[in-house]
Design a protein around this motif. Sequence first.
Motif, PDB file in Angstrom:
ATOM      1  N   UNK A  65       0.816  -1.219   0.000  1.00  0.00           N
ATOM      2  CA  UNK A  65       0.000   0.000   0.000  1.00  0.00           C
ATOM      3  C   UNK A  65       0.847   1.266   0.000  1.00  0.00           C
ATOM      4  N   UNK A  66       2.077   1.173   0.533  1.00  0.00           N
ATOM      5  CA  UNK A  66       2.903   2.367   0.662  1.00  0.00           C
ATOM      6  C   UNK A  66       2.404   3.307   1.729  1.00  0.00           C
ATOM      7  N   UNK A  67       1.519   2.809   2.599  1.00  0.00           N
ATOM      8  CA  UNK A  67       0.934   3.644   3.645  1.00  0.00           C
ATOM      9  C   UNK A  67       0.954   2.918   4.984  1.00  0.00           C
ATOM     10  N   UNK A  68       1.050   3.687   6.029  1.00  0.00           N
ATOM     11  CA  UNK A  68       0.780   3.206   7.378  1.00  0.00           C
ATOM     12  C   UNK A  68      -0.490   3.901   7.830  1.00  0.00           C
ATOM     13  N   UNK A  69      -1.518   3.113   8.110  1.00  0.00           N
ATOM     14  CA  UNK A  69      -2.826   3.657   8.402  1.00  0.00           C
ATOM     15  C   UNK A  69      -3.172   3.467   9.877  1.00  0.00           C
ATOM     16  N   UNK A  70      -3.951   4.382  10.411  1.00  0.00           N
ATOM     17  CA  UNK A  70      -4.439   4.317  11.789  1.00  0.00           C
ATOM     18  C   UNK A  70      -5.880   3.822  11.776  1.00  0.00           C
ATOM     19  N   UNK A  71      -6.129   2.732  12.510  1.00  0.00           N
ATOM     20  CA  UNK A  71      -7.451   2.113  12.546  1.00  0.00           C
ATOM     21  C   UNK A  71      -8.051   2.303  13.942  1.00  0.00           C
ATOM     22  N   UNK A  72      -9.148   3.055  14.086  1.00  0.00           N
ATOM     23  CA  UNK A  72      -9.800   3.178  15.405  1.00  0.00           C
ATOM     24  C   UNK A  72     -10.512   1.874  15.755  1.00  0.00           C
ATOM     25  N   UNK A  73     -10.347   1.433  16.978  1.00  0.00           N
ATOM     26  CA  UNK A  73     -10.888   0.152  17.399  1.00  0.00           C
ATOM     27  C   UNK A  73     -12.176   0.326  18.193  1.00  0.00           C
ATOM     28  N   UNK A  74     -13.079  -0.625  18.021  1.00  0.00           N
ATOM     29  CA  UNK A  74     -14.330  -0.665  18.780  1.00  0.00           C
ATOM     30  C   UNK A  74     -14.204  -1.812  19.782  1.00  0.00           C
ATOM     31  N   UNK A  75     -14.487  -1.527  21.055  1.00  0.00           N
ATOM     32  CA  UNK A  75     -14.316  -2.531  22.103  1.00  0.00           C
ATOM     33  C   UNK A  75     -15.651  -2.885  22.743  1.00  0.00           C
ATOM     34  N   UNK A  76     -15.715  -4.138  23.219  1.00  0.00           N
ATOM     35  CA  UNK A  76     -16.897  -4.605  23.915  1.00  0.00           C
ATOM     36  C   UNK A  76     -16.550  -5.048  25.316  1.00  0.00           C
ATOM     37  N   UNK A  77     -17.184  -6.141  25.784  1.00  0.00           N
ATOM     38  CA  UNK A  77     -16.930  -6.652  27.118  1.00  0.00           C
ATOM     39  C   UNK A  77     -15.492  -7.045  27.337  1.00  0.00           C
ATOM     40  N   UNK A  86     -13.381   3.413  10.186  1.00  0.00           N
ATOM     41  CA  UNK A  86     -12.636   3.809   8.987  1.00  0.00           C
ATOM     42  C   UNK A  86     -11.216   4.244   9.332  1.00  0.00           C
ATOM     43  N   UNK A  87     -10.252   3.792   8.542  1.00  0.00           N
ATOM     44  CA  UNK A  87      -8.849   4.106   8.807  1.00  0.00           C
ATOM     45  C   UNK A  87      -8.438   5.390   8.098  1.00  0.00           C
ATOM     46  N   UNK A  88      -7.386   5.992   8.629  1.00  0.00           N
ATOM     47  CA  UNK A  88      -6.813   7.193   8.025  1.00  0.00           C
ATOM     48  C   UNK A  88      -5.313   7.006   7.864  1.00  0.00           C
ATOM     49  N   UNK A  89      -4.719   7.731   6.931  1.00  0.00           N
ATOM     50  CA  UNK A  89      -3.290   7.605   6.674  1.00  0.00           C
ATOM     51  C   UNK A  89      -2.512   8.313   7.774  1.00  0.00           C
ATOM     52  N   UNK A  90      -1.612   7.594   8.423  1.00  0.00           N
ATOM     53  CA  UNK A  90      -0.750   8.168   9.458  1.00  0.00           C
ATOM     54  C   UNK A  90       0.617   8.546   8.869  1.00  0.00           C
ATOM     55  N   UNK A  91       1.096   7.758   7.900  1.00  0.00           N
ATOM     56  CA  UNK A  91       2.389   8.042   7.270  1.00  0.00           C
ATOM     57  C   UNK A  91       2.410   7.425   5.883  1.00  0.00           C
ATOM     58  N   UNK A 124       5.905  12.035  15.366  1.00  0.00           N
ATOM     59  CA  UNK A 124       5.452  13.262  14.737  1.00  0.00           C
ATOM     60  C   UNK A 124       5.697  13.322  13.246  1.00  0.00           C
ATOM     61  N   UNK A 125       6.524  12.440  12.704  1.00  0.00           N
ATOM     62  CA  UNK A 125       6.795  12.440  11.263  1.00  0.00           C
ATOM     63  C   UNK A 125       5.712  11.683  10.516  1.00  0.00           C
TER      64      UNK A 125
END
Length: 402
Positions: A65-77, A86-91, A124-125
Amino acid sequence: MTTLRLRRLAGLALAACAVAQTVLPPSSGYYEVVDLGKMPGVDDYGGIAFPPGEPHTLLTSAYGSGEIRAVPLVRGGQGRIVGSGPSTVRATVGGNDGGLAFGPGGVLFFTWYGPNRLGQIEPGSSSPDRVLDLGPLGVSGTVGTCAFVPPGRQGAGRFKVASYAGSRVHDLTLVPDGNGTFSIASVSPGVQIQGGPEGMVYPPLGSPLLGQSVLVAEWDTGGVTAYSTDQNGDPMPASRQLVVAGLGATGGGAIDPVSGDFLFTAGNGHLVALRLGATCGAITSYGQATPGAAGTPRLTGVGCARLGEVVTLRVDGPPNGVGVLALGSFPVNVPFQGLTVLTNLEVVIGSGLGGTGVMVAPLYLPATPSLGNRHFYFQAAYLDPTTPSGLTATAGLDLWVR
């Protein structure tokens, strides 16, 4: 008493269209594997890591992909992951693969398959701050993954890089370069393992069975294996044991800081968890039985329906009954002269009940990966001239093997 091994169970399951995700003995006594679904915006396996101080965000570097993406997690019990947003590009990076690990100073290390490179991103990069060619340094083939040995383990703090093509784990000595990143002072000849490593996880010392091991995600086999480790945190090749099978295109590797689950990626961007809480499958009756002159026969099962275990089947029916026990890979509902056939009859064996009208059959469930998470359907029938079909039959028995 009749002993029932049913070795053809393996053949039936192997004919299925897909291979199940399965934890194998002895780990199956402690752990289960759970598919947490596809991560939005992630279309392949890749490295995974939790950013320091962000326990609800998973970074992933999906291959190619050439990307490092940030994925928000959903948690349960129990804080366990139940999904992702939905993920977003971090780097943005030149290339990537199954390695993603935070090291000293919060520097994020990533592997780059093909050119055989190791990249570094400072806090930060949003792009690499340093990229090193590993081939001239002695890393065989092209790199697959990387990991740091965690505190408390033998070899704590040491940095490991695994070659995918060569299936070798190398120990790299890192030296600060004065710019916030690191040079490589030395590379060990490496330890030969197998399977095309694309992920590495060092479980905490208290983990049942796995506390002295390193878990390796093998892309070539689609499984996760465990190796005992030596004083440097290197895998010991002769100790290899398959823990999880059937993941497909396995990569990545991280420990969830909230739940403690071991996380890996599978094909098509799925996230899977290996977690404590192994469970047995279910044994349930279904369909209608056919009564006879001596009453209605019953087919029951007791035990833990899990790979490597024994389930005991029991038939209570007419004294000295002569008939069959049938097994199939899917249920049916076919009327036959007042009797209902409830399994597709792929395996049929003779069954005699003796003077007590009882048959007890221990059924060994082989530790064969393809049998996991499968249902098998049983029914027994016995001669009875008083019924239109000439038979009396049990209801069906659904055996779900975990």
